[in-house]
Design a protein around this motif. Structure first.
Motif, short mmCIF file in Angstrom:
data_model
loop_
_atom_site.label_atom_id
_atom_site.label_comp_id
_atom_site.label_asym_id
_atom_site.label_seq_id
_atom_site.Cartn_x
_atom_site.Cartn_y
_atom_site.Cartn_z
N SER A 153 7.05 2.59 0.16
CA SER A 153 7.59 3.93 -0.09
C SER A 153 8.69 3.92 -1.14
O SER A 153 8.97 4.94 -1.77
CB SER A 153 8.11 4.53 1.20
OG SER A 153 9.22 3.78 1.69
N ASN A 155 11.75 3.62 -0.34
CA ASN A 155 12.93 4.14 0.36
C ASN A 155 13.79 2.97 0.85
O ASN A 155 13.30 2.09 1.55
CB ASN A 155 12.48 5.00 1.54
CG ASN A 155 13.64 5.70 2.22
OD1 ASN A 155 14.80 5.40 1.95
ND2 ASN A 155 13.32 6.62 3.10
N THR A 178 2.76 10.47 3.08
CA THR A 178 3.69 9.63 3.83
C THR A 178 3.00 9.17 5.10
O THR A 178 2.38 9.98 5.81
CB THR A 178 4.96 10.39 4.19
OG1 THR A 178 5.62 10.79 2.99
CG2 THR A 178 5.90 9.50 5.00
N HIS A 189 2.85 14.18 0.54
CA HIS A 189 4.09 13.70 -0.05
C HIS A 189 4.13 14.13 -1.52
O HIS A 189 3.21 13.83 -2.28
CB HIS A 189 4.15 12.17 0.04
CG HIS A 189 5.33 11.55 -0.66
ND1 HIS A 189 6.58 11.50 -0.10
CD2 HIS A 189 5.43 10.96 -1.88
CE1 HIS A 189 7.41 10.90 -0.93
NE2 HIS A 189 6.75 10.56 -2.02
N MET A 191 5.65 13.67 -5.10
CA MET A 191 6.34 12.61 -5.83
C MET A 191 7.55 13.12 -6.61
O MET A 191 8.48 12.36 -6.89
CB MET A 191 5.36 11.94 -6.79
CG MET A 191 4.21 11.22 -6.13
SD MET A 191 4.71 9.68 -5.34
CE MET A 191 5.05 8.67 -6.78
N THR A 194 11.64 12.00 -6.47
CA THR A 194 11.82 10.88 -5.54
C THR A 194 12.37 9.63 -6.21
O THR A 194 12.68 8.66 -5.53
CB THR A 194 10.49 10.52 -4.87
OG1 THR A 194 9.52 10.13 -5.88
CG2 THR A 194 9.94 11.71 -4.08
N ASP A 195 12.44 9.62 -7.55
CA ASP A 195 12.90 8.44 -8.30
C ASP A 195 12.02 7.23 -8.02
O ASP A 195 12.51 6.10 -7.96
CB ASP A 195 14.37 8.11 -7.99
CG ASP A 195 14.96 7.13 -9.02
OD1 ASP A 195 14.51 7.14 -10.18
OD2 ASP A 195 15.85 6.34 -8.64
N THR A 196 10.73 7.45 -7.81
CA THR A 196 9.80 6.35 -7.61
C THR A 196 8.61 6.49 -8.55
O THR A 196 8.14 7.60 -8.81
CB THR A 196 9.28 6.30 -6.16
OG1 THR A 196 8.68 7.56 -5.83
CG2 THR A 196 10.39 5.99 -5.19
N THR A 204 5.67 -0.44 -6.20
CA THR A 204 6.52 0.75 -6.28
C THR A 204 7.83 0.36 -6.96
O THR A 204 8.48 -0.60 -6.55
CB THR A 204 6.80 1.32 -4.88
OG1 THR A 204 5.56 1.63 -4.24
CG2 THR A 204 7.63 2.59 -4.98
N ARG A 206 11.68 1.74 -8.83
CA ARG A 206 12.66 2.83 -8.96
C ARG A 206 12.57 3.33 -10.40
O ARG A 206 12.85 2.60 -11.35
CB ARG A 206 14.05 2.32 -8.64
CG ARG A 206 15.09 3.44 -8.59
CD ARG A 206 16.46 2.92 -8.20
NE ARG A 206 16.45 2.34 -6.87
CZ ARG A 206 16.49 3.04 -5.74
NH1 ARG A 206 16.51 4.36 -5.80
NH2 ARG A 206 16.49 2.43 -4.58
N ASN A 216 8.29 9.49 -11.09
CA ASN A 216 7.69 10.29 -10.03
C ASN A 216 6.18 10.53 -10.21
O ASN A 216 5.68 11.61 -9.90
CB ASN A 216 8.41 11.65 -9.91
CG ASN A 216 9.91 11.50 -9.86
OD1 ASN A 216 10.43 10.58 -9.25
ND2 ASN A 216 10.61 12.40 -10.53
#
Length: 233
Positions: A153, A155, A178, A189, A191, A194-196, A204, A206, A216
């Motif tokens: 994820s 996260n 998710t 979810h 995107m 989300t800075d992903t 995944t 950042r 994103n």
């Protein structure tokens, strides 16, 4: 940071003996002349004191011959890989593998089927797949024209995962979900924000740490090579 010897990849022992109609003549052993490891993970069973209840189990998700799939497992000291019973997935092997890859999360190993359902590998009492979460309502589809992937994820709070389901010529369209393990369900979810950035099949990043990528979104597998060469993608 431990090392161990695992069985050679030349043979895999089936969970159940082959039927009489099988013509390889070797009873409960099948031979893989060529296979690709698409994902790997380690299953751990830890008690409340942080002590292992049993040996860790290594799990591999395999594809071979472009359309066939298998999941195998082994513990340190085993002489053969054991095949995981995938019969509950109920997928039809056709143009795309029924299972494509997998992801290890918190000592458990999960795989997606084509339709975007999530299953878990259980090794006791016998290695098998069990459903964790299924697509429901308008999201439920046959999956015959799709691929599904599990990715981290991104996260920092807890280890979670996303399921990405792709379709269309070249699998250029995607939906993200998710995976809620606690409630055993999937939720759409978005995107955005989300800075992903996801690179299929399993990376995944950042987004803010990599100025060469678009934030994103999900990229196809081939784009990772371009990123590693310093190209804008």
């Amino acid at each position: 940071m431990a090392f161990t010897d695992l069985p050679m990849m030349s043979t895999v022992q089936l969970t159940q003996p082959l039927g009489d109609g099988d013509d390889n003549g070797d009873g409960d052993v099948i031979y893989y002349s060529y296979c690709n490891i698409k994902a790997a993970g380690v299953l751990t069973d830890i008690d409340n004191m942080g002590r292992p209840r049993s040996k860790p189990t290594v799990v591999l998700s395999l594809n071979w011959g472009m359309i066939h799939t298998a999941i195998v497992c082994a513990e340190p000291g085993d002489t053969l890989w054991r095949a995981v019973d995938m019969s509950c997935a109920g997928d039809i092997e056709c143009e795309l593998p029924a299972i494509h890859g997998g992801l290890a999360v918190q000592g458990r190993f999960f795989v997606p089927n084509r339709a975007g359902d999530v299953l878990e590998v259980e090794v006791r009492p016998q290695p098998r797949l069990t459903y964790v979460a299924r697509q429901a309502g308008d999201e439920a589809q046959s999956g015959l024209n799709q691929r599904s992937y599990l990715v981290p994820s991104g996260n920092d709070v807890g280890a979670g995962m996303l399921l990405l389901r792709t379709w269309g010529p070249g699998n250029v369209h995607y939906q993200a979900f998710t995976v809620d393990l606690g409630n055993r369900r999937l939720a759409r979810h978005e995107m955005g924000g989300t800075d992903t950035t996801v690179f299929l099949p399993s990376v995944t990043l950042r987004s803010s740490a990599f100025p060469n990528v678009v934030a994103n979104i999900a990229y196809l597998k081939r784009h990772m090579k371009a990123l590693m060469q310093g190209l804008y993608i």
